[in-house]
Design a protein around this motif. Structure first.
Motif, PDB file in Angstrom:
ATOM      1  N   THR A   1       3.609   2.517  -2.540  1.00  0.00           N
ATOM      2  CA  THR A   1       2.217   2.090  -2.331  1.00  0.00           C
ATOM      3  C   THR A   1       1.513   3.017  -1.344  1.00  0.00           C
ATOM      4  O   THR A   1       0.348   3.359  -1.535  1.00  0.00           O
TER       5      THR A   1
ATOM      6  N   ASN B   1      -2.039   4.847  -1.465  1.00  0.00           N
ATOM      7  CA  ASN B   1      -3.007   4.722  -0.368  1.00  0.00           C
ATOM      8  C   ASN B   1      -3.532   6.098   0.034  1.00  0.00           C
ATOM      9  O   ASN B   1      -4.719   6.271   0.297  1.00  0.00           O
TER      10      ASN B   1
ATOM     11  N   ASP C   1      -6.991   5.851   1.792  1.00  0.00           N
ATOM     12  CA  ASP C   1      -7.020   4.576   2.504  1.00  0.00           C
ATOM     13  C   ASP C   1      -6.035   4.669   3.666  1.00  0.00           C
ATOM     14  O   ASP C   1      -4.864   4.308   3.538  1.00  0.00           O
TER      15      ASP C   1
ATOM     16  N   GLY D   1      -4.475   1.261   4.848  1.00  0.00           N
ATOM     17  CA  GLY D   1      -3.430   0.820   3.916  1.00  0.00           C
ATOM     18  C   GLY D   1      -2.193   1.683   4.042  1.00  0.00           C
ATOM     19  O   GLY D   1      -1.068   1.189   4.050  1.00  0.00           O
TER      20      GLY D   1
ATOM     21  N   SER E   1      -0.321   0.745   7.251  1.00  0.00           N
ATOM     22  CA  SER E   1       0.389  -0.532   7.222  1.00  0.00           C
ATOM     23  C   SER E   1       1.572  -0.487   6.266  1.00  0.00           C
ATOM     24  O   SER E   1       2.615  -1.072   6.551  1.00  0.00           O
ATOM     25  N   ASN E   2       1.451   0.229   5.161  1.00  0.00           N
ATOM     26  CA  ASN E   2       2.587   0.316   4.235  1.00  0.00           C
ATOM     27  C   ASN E   2       3.722   1.178   4.792  1.00  0.00           C
ATOM     28  O   ASN E   2       4.891   0.820   4.642  1.00  0.00           O
TER      29      ASN E   2
ATOM     30  N   ALA F   1       5.391  -0.794   7.409  1.00  0.00           N
ATOM     31  CA  ALA F   1       6.224  -1.849   6.807  1.00  0.00           C
ATOM     32  C   ALA F   1       7.596  -1.277   6.453  1.00  0.00           C
ATOM     33  O   ALA F   1       8.622  -1.917   6.693  1.00  0.00           O
TER      34      ALA F   1
END
Ligand SMILES: *[C@@H]1O[C@H](CO)[C@@H](O)[C@H](O)[C@H]1NC(C)=O
Length: 170
Positions: free
Chosen positions: A108, A112, A117, A120, A123-124, A127
């Protein structure tokens, strides 16, 4: 005649100075460019960063190369985590799940990037970094010495470098 010679030598000195100043400026410019060209200079793990980006000077491409390497190394870690037995089996099961989750977050994060992005992406990628930590924490919670300690540290460091490289592009 004397005056002409004087003027001539004056202009020669002037020309020599101009050439020296030009050369000094060139050298300085090259130095700055080289320093600026090392996208890994301020990363938390510069040596590892350079080994992964392999001289890539463009921060966006360097970030992409870093995430792709992280995907490849997470796939390898996942394969290694299958080979566990006994008390390790349970923890490795958690790690397998963590690596799987990390892989989907990393994929992802590449999308992004394509859509620029940054939020995004951060944060991905974060994660995925947390997934490696969770795998490692599960071992310590069970009082087991992690056989994946080096792998997880390396994965976290590559992810950390990726988050840094992403600060260099818009
Ligand atoms: C990953 O990026 C997507 C946008 O593509 C976003 O909706 C999602 O919340 C992000 N995931 C995490 C874990 O932050």
């Amino acid at each position: 005649m004397a005056l002409i010679n004087h003027t001539k030598s004056f202009s020669m000195v002037f020309l020599a100075m101009a050439i020296l100043l030009f050369l000094a400026g060139e050298a300085q410019g090259r130095g700055l460019r080289r320093r600026g060209g090392d996208v890994c200079g301020r990363a938390d793990y510069p040596g590892l960063c350079r080994a992964v980006v392999k001289g890539q000077k463009n921060p966006y491409a360097a970030t992409q190369a870093t995430v792709k390497r992280l995907i490849a190394e997470t796939v390898a870690a996942k394969k290694a985590a299958v080979k566990g037995a006994g008390k390790y089996k349970q923890v490795l099961g958690v790690c397998l799940e963590n690596y799987g989750d990390a892989l989907s977050s990393l994929k992802t994060s590449l999308s992004n990037m394509k859509s620029r992005d940054k939020g995004g992406f951060n944060s991905n990628l974060s994660a995925a970094l947390t997934d490696y930590e969770t795998c490692e924490d599960t071992f310590s919670e069970m009082g087991i010495r992690s056989p994946l300690a080096n792998t997880n540290a390396r994965l976290r460091h590559i992810a950390d470098n990726g988050l840094y490289l992403a600060t260099l592009w818009r």
